[in-house]
Design a protein around this motif. Sequence first.
Motif: not given
Length: 856
Positions: A602, A673, A676, A679-681, A683, A729, A732, A735, A748
């Motif tokens: 992060d 990530g 995160d 915004a979403r990855r 996007v 998005e 899954r 990602m 994740s």
Amino acid sequence: LPLLAGDDTYYLKPEDGSVRDVVRKIADPEAEPDGLDRTFISVETANERYRDFPEALANTEEVAKRIEVKLDLGSWVFPKFPLSGETTYEAELEKAAREGIAKRGLRSTEEVETRLTYELSVINAKGYAPYFLTVSDLLSYAKRAGILTTTRGSAAGSLVSYLTGVTNINPLEYKLPFERFLNPERPKAPDIDMDIADTRRDELVEYARKKYGSENVAQIGTFGTMAARAAVRDIARAMGYPYGVGDRIAKLIPLGSQGFPMTIEHALEIEEDLRKLYQSDEDAETIINAAKEIEGNARHISVHAAGVVIAPSPVTDFSPVQLDPSGKAVITQYDMYSITDEYGGVGLLKFDFLGLKNLSVLEDAVRRVRERKEEAIDIENIPLNDEKVFGMLARGETEGVFQLSGSGMTHYLKELKPTSIDDINAMVALYRPGPMESIPAYIARKHNPKLITYIDARMKDILDRSYGIITYQDDVLLTAVTLAGYSWLEADNLRKAMGKKIPIEMEAQKEKFIEGCQKHGKIAKNRAEAIWKLIEPFAAYGFNKGHAASYGRVAYQTAYMKANHPEDYMAALLSADSGDTLRVSEHVAECERIGIRVLPPDVNESFATFTVIANGIIRFGLSSIKNFGEGAAEAIIAEREKNGRFASLADFLSRVPGNAVNRRALESLIKSGVFDAFARRGVLMANIEKILAYARDAGAAAPANQDSLFGSLPSAQAPRDIALDHAPEAPRDVMLAWEKELLGIYVSGHPMDRFNEALEKYPHSILNARREDRNGYPLVVGGVVESVKTIFTKKGDRMGFITLSDKESSIESVAFPEIYKTNRDALVEGKCILLKGKFSKRNGEPSILIEKVKAL
């Protein structure tokens, strides 16, 4: 090359062979003169033959006449430890030892005084005082500098070592005999092996250079030799064969075991596939025959992993030196066998500075607790009766605990339910071939004291802490001394004979031991034979007790940190293994088992390495991200610490130097990530061009001499955020694939998560499968296909090598042609499968031989 032989000088030509061969020919009184004439030429002939280069011949002769090398062999050479005043080494050592009584919190009892006086008399009589003072000085510096160390091996049996800070084990408390380390009859010098936190080993070497003189200190060179596999690969390469040819032969050669290297000849005897290939394939026969010729020869020089010499004068007085292959450190050109007098060398004492990762992990964990919780831990003086530690070990939560992890050890610990440091020491010593057979009896006697028996009552004093079970090499030596009347030198010779396992020597020792028990110990022959059967398995493979106590202590220390400060310990462990994705996967799985969440990196919470951000939560470090440089990570952290958290993506792009946010770096940060919170990855990846344009504009607007465009502004005046276009998005599985690519593991979640219920009825995880040690054991495991490599057999059929992984670990699986052909659609990267097969362990590497495959 001129060679002087008596009054004659012979000039060797390259084709004459080695100097050793030539010397043998000259020294042979039966050699025919004409034989020498064919090998050598006289000075006159040389002058005639090389008349165009008279100065070369003259200079060569002049150099030869001036050379006079005299090596003083047969005595030890100690460092010149600085003394103050008129004192002596012996007096200084006794003073340091007596001062250590109070420092260690002991009282000057009769037992302490008797043992101290005896040890000093032996050490001083042999002239070893300067060695002890030097080691004490080195480790005292390490303690002052906060470098975590431990001393392994039999040195832990010395009270002088304990009192002078060389070891951390009180030999009186653990009942360790001094004579296993040093006794009046032992001809060789003591060997004190120092383990040092591996990230700080160089600091201790540098201290030695400053204290004793840089010219007086060198690391020991070591010669890599042509081992069986390397010889085959090198010969195949040199003879122009494709890489795969040599590699295929080399992989058929088993690895050595129990410290004994494998030879090509022995491999041909025990490995049927290799023997068949040798007999049927002309290329293989050619390569193997040539490899036999070079096997065992020196291949290259490198640096000994631990060995350092400290001489009383420049090392060049004792050994030629050179720079190591990196060109940074000075190393000796003599290896350790020629350096030390023990092997007939020049007599310099070898100091072992071995870097140990587990000590670095401990040191890092203690630092993290101090900084995060403001709690100081004196790791050398923690209580040795912590119930959390023993409870954790009894539950089998051993992952990451030094010397105590692994399925076999964990299984025994759950049965043992240890309650003391003695139990841990015993398990460290017993869990190895030979002694391992005694573990069930040790466990049974611990839980039922009525089972404890002694063949001879005098053995109780030796074996009382191990419930009557012979556990250590020291038990063997003490039994031989006490019951068979051996001297300590004879007992040490017994240990060495058992280690070599030479039948003739073993039979002689057996007769000597049984006869000694009868005459000295007054023991009946049948009971003496029973005692011999007890001790025989231990001397060859067992630890000495001091070594087990030293490593058992480190094992307990790591267990203490994990049990009492699990987040900080696991973060330190993850950071130490950050380059090993398999180990990181296992540590993350352990975190999950004990209730610690490991989150992706992060931008506002991650530091360079794995970091605890709250109780029960660890963040990936920015340096863990692939395709993202360490310098860029440091720039982000430095900016955040200087001007506060990043409020938005625009804030980040405006404040961080442009060279840290190029396209490749930004994509890596987004996919792993890091953003995160903003915004979403999916996007962000859809808007990557807009983000890059904003970053370029922000970089152009920043003055060249200003670190941060918006660093001095209040948050209300932060830059306008980026207007991102709407985008779906990322799925899954996409990602998770990004995380696997950039962080090395799935963080994740895991592709196998949706099959948890289906897998409940199958007891083996991949981690359990890896730890199996029974060839042919049937297994059913589930996982995601990480990679598929195919090769063609001699018949032209395709077979596959499949890397399968789950949340905890990964393993190679082998699909032979028929299996691969039948299941080709399921054996595809990214597919989640269930496979049935048999465990196989070849050359130390576990794998599964696939029998059936089912797509999930």
